[in-house]
Design a protein around this motif. Sequence first.
Motif, PDB file in Angstrom:
ATOM      1  N   TYR A   1       0.849  -1.192   0.000  1.00  0.00           N
ATOM      2  CA  TYR A   1       0.000   0.000   0.000  1.00  0.00           C
ATOM      3  C   TYR A   1       0.885   1.243   0.000  1.00  0.00           C
ATOM      4  O   TYR A   1       1.972   1.245   0.581  1.00  0.00           O
ATOM      5  CB  TYR A   1      -0.919   0.012   1.222  1.00  0.00           C
TER       6      TYR A   1
ATOM      7  N   TYR B   1       0.183   8.702   1.220  1.00  0.00           N
ATOM      8  CA  TYR B   1      -0.455   9.786   0.476  1.00  0.00           C
ATOM      9  C   TYR B   1       0.250  11.092   0.796  1.00  0.00           C
ATOM     10  O   TYR B   1       0.284  11.532   1.949  1.00  0.00           O
ATOM     11  CB  TYR B   1      -1.954   9.867   0.784  1.00  0.00           C
TER      12      TYR B   1
ATOM     13  N   LYS C   1      -1.858  12.676  -3.226  1.00  0.00           N
ATOM     14  CA  LYS C   1      -1.531  11.691  -4.246  1.00  0.00           C
ATOM     15  C   LYS C   1      -0.849  10.471  -3.634  1.00  0.00           C
ATOM     16  O   LYS C   1      -0.033  10.587  -2.716  1.00  0.00           O
ATOM     17  CB  LYS C   1      -0.616  12.305  -5.304  1.00  0.00           C
ATOM     18  N   ALA C   2      -1.191   9.308  -4.183  1.00  0.00           N
ATOM     19  CA  ALA C   2      -0.555   8.067  -3.747  1.00  0.00           C
ATOM     20  C   ALA C   2       0.871   8.006  -4.261  1.00  0.00           C
ATOM     21  O   ALA C   2       1.132   8.285  -5.436  1.00  0.00           O
ATOM     22  CB  ALA C   2      -1.346   6.870  -4.257  1.00  0.00           C
TER      23      ALA C   2
ATOM     24  N   GLN D   1       4.585   5.500  -3.814  1.00  0.00           N
ATOM     25  CA  GLN D   1       5.142   4.241  -3.320  1.00  0.00           C
ATOM     26  C   GLN D   1       6.667   4.327  -3.355  1.00  0.00           C
ATOM     27  O   GLN D   1       7.327   3.623  -4.136  1.00  0.00           O
ATOM     28  CB  GLN D   1       4.643   3.069  -4.168  1.00  0.00           C
TER      29      GLN D   1
ATOM     30  N   ARG E   1     -17.362   0.172   0.761  1.00  0.00           N
ATOM     31  CA  ARG E   1     -16.176  -0.628   1.085  1.00  0.00           C
ATOM     32  C   ARG E   1     -16.221  -1.158   2.523  1.00  0.00           C
ATOM     33  O   ARG E   1     -15.196  -1.459   3.111  1.00  0.00           O
ATOM     34  CB  ARG E   1     -14.920   0.208   0.840  1.00  0.00           C
TER      35      ARG E   1
ATOM     36  N   ILE F   1      -4.841   4.765   5.430  1.00  0.00           N
ATOM     37  CA  ILE F   1      -4.441   4.746   4.016  1.00  0.00           C
ATOM     38  C   ILE F   1      -5.669   4.621   3.115  1.00  0.00           C
ATOM     39  O   ILE F   1      -5.778   5.296   2.079  1.00  0.00           O
ATOM     40  CB  ILE F   1      -3.455   3.589   3.753  1.00  0.00           C
ATOM     41  N   ILE F   2      -6.627   3.786   3.497  1.00  0.00           N
ATOM     42  CA  ILE F   2      -7.845   3.655   2.705  1.00  0.00           C
ATOM     43  C   ILE F   2      -8.633   4.966   2.726  1.00  0.00           C
ATOM     44  O   ILE F   2      -9.216   5.372   1.709  1.00  0.00           O
ATOM     45  CB  ILE F   2      -8.694   2.469   3.205  1.00  0.00           C
TER      46      ILE F   2
ATOM     47  N   GLU G   1      -7.082   7.052   0.190  1.00  0.00           N
ATOM     48  CA  GLU G   1      -7.472   6.625  -1.161  1.00  0.00           C
ATOM     49  C   GLU G   1      -8.827   7.212  -1.544  1.00  0.00           C
ATOM     50  O   GLU G   1      -9.029   7.670  -2.680  1.00  0.00           O
ATOM     51  CB  GLU G   1      -7.517   5.099  -1.203  1.00  0.00           C
TER      52      GLU G   1
ATOM     53  N   ALA H   1      -8.634  11.022  -2.039  1.00  0.00           N
ATOM     54  CA  ALA H   1      -7.975  11.350  -3.304  1.00  0.00           C
ATOM     55  C   ALA H   1      -8.957  11.347  -4.478  1.00  0.00           C
ATOM     56  O   ALA H   1      -8.639  11.869  -5.552  1.00  0.00           O
ATOM     57  CB  ALA H   1      -6.834  10.370  -3.569  1.00  0.00           C
ATOM     58  N   GLU H   2     -10.131  10.775  -4.276  1.00  0.00           N
ATOM     59  CA  GLU H   2     -11.159  10.775  -5.322  1.00  0.00           C
ATOM     60  C   GLU H   2     -11.920  12.099  -5.390  1.00  0.00           C
ATOM     61  O   GLU H   2     -12.709  12.312  -6.308  1.00  0.00           O
ATOM     62  CB  GLU H   2     -12.157   9.633  -5.066  1.00  0.00           C
TER      63      GLU H   2
END
Length: 477
Positions: free
Chosen positions: A8, A11, A15-16, A18, A81, A189-190, A193, A196-197
């Motif tokens: 995962y 952010y 933005k994600a 890695q 979710r 983290i979720i 996510e 971020a939408e």
Amino acid sequence: MPYLKDTYPLYLNNKAEQPNSDLEVTDKFTGEVAFRVAQADAATIDKAIAGAVHAAEPMARMASYERKAVLDHCVRRFQERFDELAYSLCVEAGKPIKDSEGEVTRLIDTFRIAAEESVRMYGEVMPLDISERAKGYEAIWKRYPIGPCSFISPFNFPLNLAAHKIAPAIAVGCPFVMKPASKTPLGAIIMGEILAETDLPEGAFSILPASRDGADLFTEDERLKLLSFTGSPGVGWALKAKSGKKKIVLELGGNAAVIVDSDADLDDALERIIFGAFYQSGQSCIGVQRIIIHEDVYDRFKAMLVARTKGLVAGDPKKRETFIGPMISEGEAKRLKDWIDEAVEGGATLLCGGTRDGNMLEATLLENVHRDAKAINEEAFGPLAILQKFSTFDEALAEVNRSTFGLQAGIFTRDLFKMFDAWDRLEVGGVVINDVPSYRVDNMPYGGVKDSGLGREGIRFAMEDMTEIRNLVIRRT
């Protein structure tokens, strides 16, 4: 069961990214690595704070309906979710699946409340002509967002306690950087996510798992205007000492007490106290640690508590019948087992439980614990409760207040006068009548006094902390 990915991101400024997969997160029941998460270094945290500073003005200028739309989007996505959020919490925290589902429900409630409150940023018109010199003057005040905020959340409620920081920040228009607990980062983290939408301004949020050694910027950076920390008292007060001029909200620990008076409905009290003491293996700052029972019902209620505690199902938190799951780590389970052994060596009676296997610790009841023992004075943060006897209500109140902590207290009584007396005299942030101190609804003011912290959470109250009053004075004549 829902699928968990192998890795995962973090952010950074919405933005994600890695940059690595350095943080290993284990399944708390099996001990195996469940997934890996990107970990932020000091340079990444610095970029996040700079982004939050840049986002402060556009966040403050967002219309109320725009902030509400972001929060409403989160509510819808959390509902969609739901199973994924519950399962990930069960894995990373070791929380029994039914309790994990309950926390997702509270996550949704918290964001829904914030959406409602986001359009209620009221101010006030004040007459100033309280004396001749102020004739013709009046004032209007309203609240403005305080600016970039820093959030540090704990492992035990990684969804809902993060939500109690993130949701009010969005509701008032404050950009933020968040450090979730390293043992349980996935819930935050979720959330990242899903955020971020949305159309939040760039830099509005960063969610950055980080080692404690590398996270000083969350506390010390002067660009941040507020630090909200939930965690252990030792860490919280140390962070306050290093935080400089920024505003501080601390939600710290406790060793909460519940009083069972002679007129209590014992069958009802039993179920609530068992829940309060052993829910999620007692890893709650308002978990029932001290059970103070009137002498007239002590023996009877003790027998009921022991029998009920012995019947609790322990084991794999993914099984729906499980009530007692693992503690967050073997080290924490060993620490509390040592406290139990120390209490017994000091003269305490072990009524049930007291054995450990890895990070699984049996639900444990003690009585006759010495007044100086760690088990009764410190925060157990595990499946341990201590029985005490009292003769008079004054004596019971004094025993509650003997603690250096003051988060919440519960009282089972039918006496209206005792209820108000306790409310006036107990040195705690909240008194709960005919229920356990572990009870919380997410719109109520929540926080403690003494070693339990500073400030209040609960959406409207957190929003007040994340804003500043700005006054406008008008001379009319």
